[in-house]
Design a protein around this motif. Structure first.
Motif, mmCIF file in Angstrom:
data_model
loop_
_atom_site.group_PDB
_atom_site.id
_atom_site.type_symbol
_atom_site.label_atom_id
_atom_site.label_comp_id
_atom_site.label_asym_id
_atom_site.label_seq_id
_atom_site.Cartn_x
_atom_site.Cartn_y
_atom_site.Cartn_z
ATOM 1 N N ALA A 109 0.828 -1.207 0.000
ATOM 2 C CA ALA A 109 0.000 0.000 0.000
ATOM 3 C C ALA A 109 0.863 1.259 0.000
ATOM 4 O O ALA A 109 0.593 2.213 -0.742
ATOM 5 C CB ALA A 109 -0.931 -0.003 1.207
ATOM 6 N N LEU A 110 1.901 1.259 0.819
ATOM 7 C CA LEU A 110 2.791 2.426 0.862
ATOM 8 C C LEU A 110 3.555 2.587 -0.450
ATOM 9 O O LEU A 110 3.780 3.710 -0.905
ATOM 10 C CB LEU A 110 3.754 2.316 2.042
ATOM 11 C CG LEU A 110 3.117 2.517 3.417
ATOM 12 C CD1 LEU A 110 4.116 2.169 4.511
ATOM 13 C CD2 LEU A 110 2.603 3.937 3.579
ATOM 14 N N SER A 111 3.933 1.496 -1.077
ATOM 15 C CA SER A 111 4.614 1.564 -2.376
ATOM 16 C C SER A 111 3.691 2.145 -3.439
ATOM 17 O O SER A 111 4.107 2.985 -4.247
ATOM 18 C CB SER A 111 5.108 0.179 -2.803
ATOM 19 O OG SER A 111 6.118 -0.265 -1.931
ATOM 20 N N ALA A 112 2.438 1.712 -3.438
ATOM 21 C CA ALA A 112 1.469 2.247 -4.394
ATOM 22 C C ALA A 112 1.229 3.737 -4.140
ATOM 23 O O ALA A 112 1.180 4.540 -5.081
ATOM 24 C CB ALA A 112 0.151 1.477 -4.299
ATOM 25 N N LEU A 113 1.107 4.111 -2.883
ATOM 26 C CA LEU A 113 0.917 5.518 -2.537
ATOM 27 C C LEU A 113 2.122 6.350 -2.962
ATOM 28 O O LEU A 113 1.975 7.444 -3.507
ATOM 29 C CB LEU A 113 0.678 5.652 -1.029
ATOM 30 C CG LEU A 113 0.470 7.068 -0.494
ATOM 31 C CD1 LEU A 113 -0.757 7.715 -1.134
ATOM 32 C CD2 LEU A 113 0.322 7.033 1.022
ATOM 33 N N LEU A 114 3.314 5.816 -2.741
ATOM 34 C CA LEU A 114 4.533 6.518 -3.141
ATOM 35 C C LEU A 114 4.576 6.728 -4.654
ATOM 36 O O LEU A 114 4.915 7.818 -5.125
ATOM 37 C CB LEU A 114 5.766 5.750 -2.675
ATOM 38 C CG LEU A 114 7.115 6.393 -2.978
ATOM 39 C CD1 LEU A 114 7.244 7.752 -2.304
ATOM 40 C CD2 LEU A 114 8.243 5.473 -2.541
ATOM 41 N N ARG A 115 4.220 5.702 -5.424
ATOM 42 C CA ARG A 115 4.189 5.836 -6.887
ATOM 43 C C ARG A 115 3.212 6.921 -7.319
ATOM 44 O O ARG A 115 3.546 7.787 -8.143
ATOM 45 C CB ARG A 115 3.803 4.509 -7.541
ATOM 46 C CG ARG A 115 4.911 3.495 -7.637
ATOM 47 C CD ARG A 115 4.537 2.325 -8.543
ATOM 48 N NE ARG A 115 3.291 1.674 -8.155
ATOM 49 C CZ ARG A 115 3.187 0.709 -7.243
ATOM 50 N NH1 ARG A 115 4.268 0.272 -6.625
ATOM 51 N NH2 ARG A 115 2.024 0.162 -6.968
ATOM 52 N N GLU A 116 2.019 6.899 -6.766
ATOM 53 C CA GLU A 116 0.997 7.875 -7.146
ATOM 54 C C GLU A 116 1.393 9.287 -6.750
ATOM 55 O O GLU A 116 1.250 10.229 -7.531
ATOM 56 C CB GLU A 116 -0.350 7.504 -6.514
ATOM 57 C CG GLU A 116 -0.943 6.233 -7.052
ATOM 58 C CD GLU A 116 -1.210 6.287 -8.543
ATOM 59 O OE1 GLU A 116 -1.704 7.320 -9.036
ATOM 60 O OE2 GLU A 116 -0.914 5.291 -9.227
ATOM 61 N N ARG A 117 1.894 9.444 -5.553
ATOM 62 C CA ARG A 117 2.311 10.776 -5.097
ATOM 63 C C ARG A 117 3.510 11.278 -5.884
ATOM 64 O O ARG A 117 3.624 12.464 -6.155
ATOM 65 C CB ARG A 117 2.637 10.750 -3.608
ATOM 66 C CG ARG A 117 1.451 10.535 -2.701
ATOM 67 C CD ARG A 117 0.698 11.839 -2.466
ATOM 68 N NE ARG A 117 -0.434 11.660 -1.592
ATOM 69 C CZ ARG A 117 -0.407 11.870 -0.273
ATOM 70 N NH1 ARG A 117 0.688 12.253 0.321
ATOM 71 N NH2 ARG A 117 -1.506 11.689 0.431
ATOM 72 N N SER A 118 4.420 10.379 -6.256
ATOM 73 C CA SER A 118 5.592 10.773 -7.046
ATOM 74 C C SER A 118 5.170 11.282 -8.418
ATOM 75 O O SER A 118 5.703 12.285 -8.908
ATOM 76 C CB SER A 118 6.564 9.603 -7.196
ATOM 77 O OG SER A 118 7.094 9.238 -5.948
ATOM 78 N N VAL A 119 4.219 10.597 -9.042
ATOM 79 C CA VAL A 119 3.712 11.038 -10.347
ATOM 80 C C VAL A 119 3.021 12.395 -10.201
ATOM 81 O O VAL A 119 3.227 13.303 -11.012
ATOM 82 C CB VAL A 119 2.763 9.985 -10.956
ATOM 83 C CG1 VAL A 119 2.026 10.528 -12.169
ATOM 84 C CG2 VAL A 119 3.538 8.729 -11.329
ATOM 85 N N ALA A 120 2.213 12.548 -9.160
ATOM 86 C CA ALA A 120 1.528 13.816 -8.927
ATOM 87 C C ALA A 120 2.540 14.940 -8.697
ATOM 88 O O ALA A 120 2.376 16.052 -9.217
ATOM 89 C CB ALA A 120 0.589 13.698 -7.733
ATOM 90 N N TYR A 121 3.591 14.654 -7.951
ATOM 91 C CA TYR A 121 4.638 15.651 -7.707
ATOM 92 C C TYR A 121 5.320 16.043 -9.017
ATOM 93 O O TYR A 121 5.527 17.234 -9.285
ATOM 94 C CB TYR A 121 5.667 15.100 -6.712
ATOM 95 C CG TYR A 121 6.879 15.974 -6.564
ATOM 96 C CD1 TYR A 121 6.798 17.191 -5.903
ATOM 97 C CD2 TYR A 121 8.104 15.591 -7.091
ATOM 98 C CE1 TYR A 121 7.907 18.008 -5.770
ATOM 99 C CE2 TYR A 121 9.209 16.395 -6.967
ATOM 100 C CZ TYR A 121 9.112 17.605 -6.305
ATOM 101 O OH TYR A 121 10.218 18.410 -6.186
ATOM 102 N N GLU A 122 5.646 15.059 -9.832
ATOM 103 C CA GLU A 122 6.308 15.321 -11.115
ATOM 104 C C GLU A 122 5.418 16.194 -12.006
ATOM 105 O O GLU A 122 5.908 17.144 -12.644
ATOM 106 C CB GLU A 122 6.629 14.013 -11.816
ATOM 107 C CG GLU A 122 7.421 14.180 -13.100
ATOM 108 C CD GLU A 122 7.758 12.850 -13.730
ATOM 109 O OE1 GLU A 122 7.888 12.828 -14.966
ATOM 110 O OE2 GLU A 122 7.892 11.849 -13.020
#
Length: 67
Positions: free
Chosen positions: A23-36
């Motif tokens: 779950a944290l890995s998925a959240l990190l991926r989504e937040r990283s894309v949003a940040y980019e």
């Protein structure tokens, strides 16, 4: 604001840790894309770039390491 006590990683089963880690890995991926995306928009508009803390990236990484 009150401090919330977190469950210690050793109190979790292996299955619980795996689910939380995924779950944290998925959240990190989504937040990283949003940040980019936010950085690219800010650059294109000549605005100040957002900070990684605005997207909680360091907190997610810290939690993943704790698990």
């Amino acid at each position: 604001m009150s401090r919330v006590d977190l469950i210690q990683p050793d109190a979790l089963s292996a299955a619980d840790r795996e689910i939380i880690e995924q779950a944290l890995s998925a959240l990190l991926r989504e937040r990283s894309v949003a940040y980019e995306i936010a950085v690219n928009v800010a650059i294109a508009r000549g605005l100040v770039q957002p900070n990684v803390f605005d997207f909680g990236l360091p907190d997610i990484l810290r939690l993943r390491r704790a698990i």
